[in-house]
Design a protein around this motif. Structure first.
Motif, short mmCIF file in Angstrom:
data_model
loop_
_atom_site.label_atom_id
_atom_site.label_comp_id
_atom_site.label_asym_id
_atom_site.label_seq_id
_atom_site.Cartn_x
_atom_site.Cartn_y
_atom_site.Cartn_z
N GLU A 1 1.67 -12.72 -2.59
CA GLU A 1 0.84 -12.63 -1.39
C GLU A 1 0.16 -11.26 -1.32
O GLU A 1 -0.99 -11.16 -0.89
CB GLU A 1 1.69 -12.85 -0.14
N ARG B 1 -2.84 -11.39 -3.59
CA ARG B 1 -3.91 -12.22 -3.03
C ARG B 1 -4.63 -11.51 -1.89
O ARG B 1 -5.87 -11.46 -1.85
CB ARG B 1 -3.32 -13.54 -2.52
N LEU B 2 -3.87 -10.94 -0.96
CA LEU B 2 -4.49 -10.27 0.19
C LEU B 2 -5.24 -9.01 -0.24
O LEU B 2 -6.31 -8.71 0.31
CB LEU B 2 -3.42 -9.92 1.22
N GLN C 1 -6.92 -6.91 -12.22
CA GLN C 1 -7.98 -7.63 -11.52
C GLN C 1 -8.84 -6.74 -10.62
O GLN C 1 -9.98 -7.10 -10.32
CB GLN C 1 -7.35 -8.75 -10.68
N LEU D 1 -6.77 -8.50 -3.05
CA LEU D 1 -8.03 -8.90 -3.67
C LEU D 1 -9.02 -9.41 -2.62
O LEU D 1 -10.23 -9.21 -2.76
CB LEU D 1 -7.77 -9.98 -4.72
N GLU D 2 -8.51 -10.06 -1.58
CA GLU D 2 -9.38 -10.59 -0.54
C GLU D 2 -9.91 -9.49 0.39
O GLU D 2 -11.08 -9.50 0.77
CB GLU D 2 -8.64 -11.63 0.31
N LEU D 3 -9.04 -8.56 0.76
CA LEU D 3 -9.37 -7.59 1.81
C LEU D 3 -9.80 -6.22 1.29
O LEU D 3 -10.38 -5.44 2.03
CB LEU D 3 -8.16 -7.42 2.74
N ALA D 4 -9.50 -5.93 0.03
CA ALA D 4 -9.85 -4.64 -0.58
C ALA D 4 -9.46 -3.46 0.31
O ALA D 4 -10.30 -2.67 0.74
CB ALA D 4 -11.34 -4.58 -0.87
#
Length: 215
Positions: A42, A45-46, A80, A48-51
């Motif tokens: 998690e 994922r977060l 990534q 990468l989404e929120l930077a």
């Protein structure tokens, strides 16, 4: 939220710990917690989404099906999203844990039992491109050489020590009464001698080779 505010993602498997960290960080005027993660997957994922400006990562996550620990999460983020600052916050102070985190790409390593200022300093330093190790960890690592030290000059050793303490190029220049351009020149030489290409790797290699006891 001002332009100088650092956006932080907290990753820890204990809700109570996350709540405490959120309260502590948001008590500082320049830090803002934008999200929380309960597992390594998690967190990746977060992030990468929120930077976020900084990811505050636990070393070990219990009770997850993925089995991804903090170091593996850092490796995935490094692959990534190169350059995303991650600070490891953990109860584990073993040399192997510290070196493993730094080699994976962590920009800092702080103990949960340490003073809040260590945490604040590490987060701010990582956000600004520096690296922060808790002072107690640096002390615990000295004198544990595992290979011959490269021939660094005394000045280069001082620069490595200041990098390990989380100082930026400007702070190092001020501490040593040198220009930032001179510090950059020292860094190029240090990187070459240690066989690395960034600050985190330089400190990690210095720790691995036991150089900090020479400074």
């Amino acid at each position: 939220m001002t332009a100088a505010t650092r956006r932080v993602l907290i990753a820890d498997d204990h809700p109570v710990v996350r709540a405490g960290l959120r309260a502590l960080l948001e008590g500082a005027p320049d830090l803002d917690v934008i999200a929380e993660a309960g597992s390594g997957e998690e967190a990746v994922r977060l992030a990468l989404e929120l930077a976020p400006d900084v990811v505050l990562m636990d070393l070990r996550f219990a009770g997850t099906d993925s089995g991804i620990d903090g170091i593996e999460a850092i490796r995935r983020l490094t692959a990534q999203a190169p350059g995303m600052p991650v600070v490891m916050l953990t109860s584990y102070s073993g040399r192997a844990d510290v070196v493993g985190a730094l080699e994976a790409g962590a920009r800092g390593y702080v103990l949960k039992a340490g003073p809040p200022e260590d945490l604040f300093r590490a987060v701010r330093s990582a956000a600004e491109g520096g690296l922060g190790l808790a002072p107690d960890l640096v002390g615990d690592l000295v004198g544990q050489a595992v290979s011959p030290a490269p021939e660094l000059t005394q000045r280069e050793k001082e620069v490595v020590r200041l990098m390990a303490d989380g100082n930026s190029n400007r702070s190092i220049a001020q501490a040593l009464y040198l220009s930032e351009a001179t510090i950059k020149t020292h860094l190029v030489r240090i990187y070459r001698k240690l066989g690395v290409d960034n600050r985190a790797a330089a400190v990690s290699e210095a720790v691995r080779r036991g150089l900090l006891d020479l400074i």
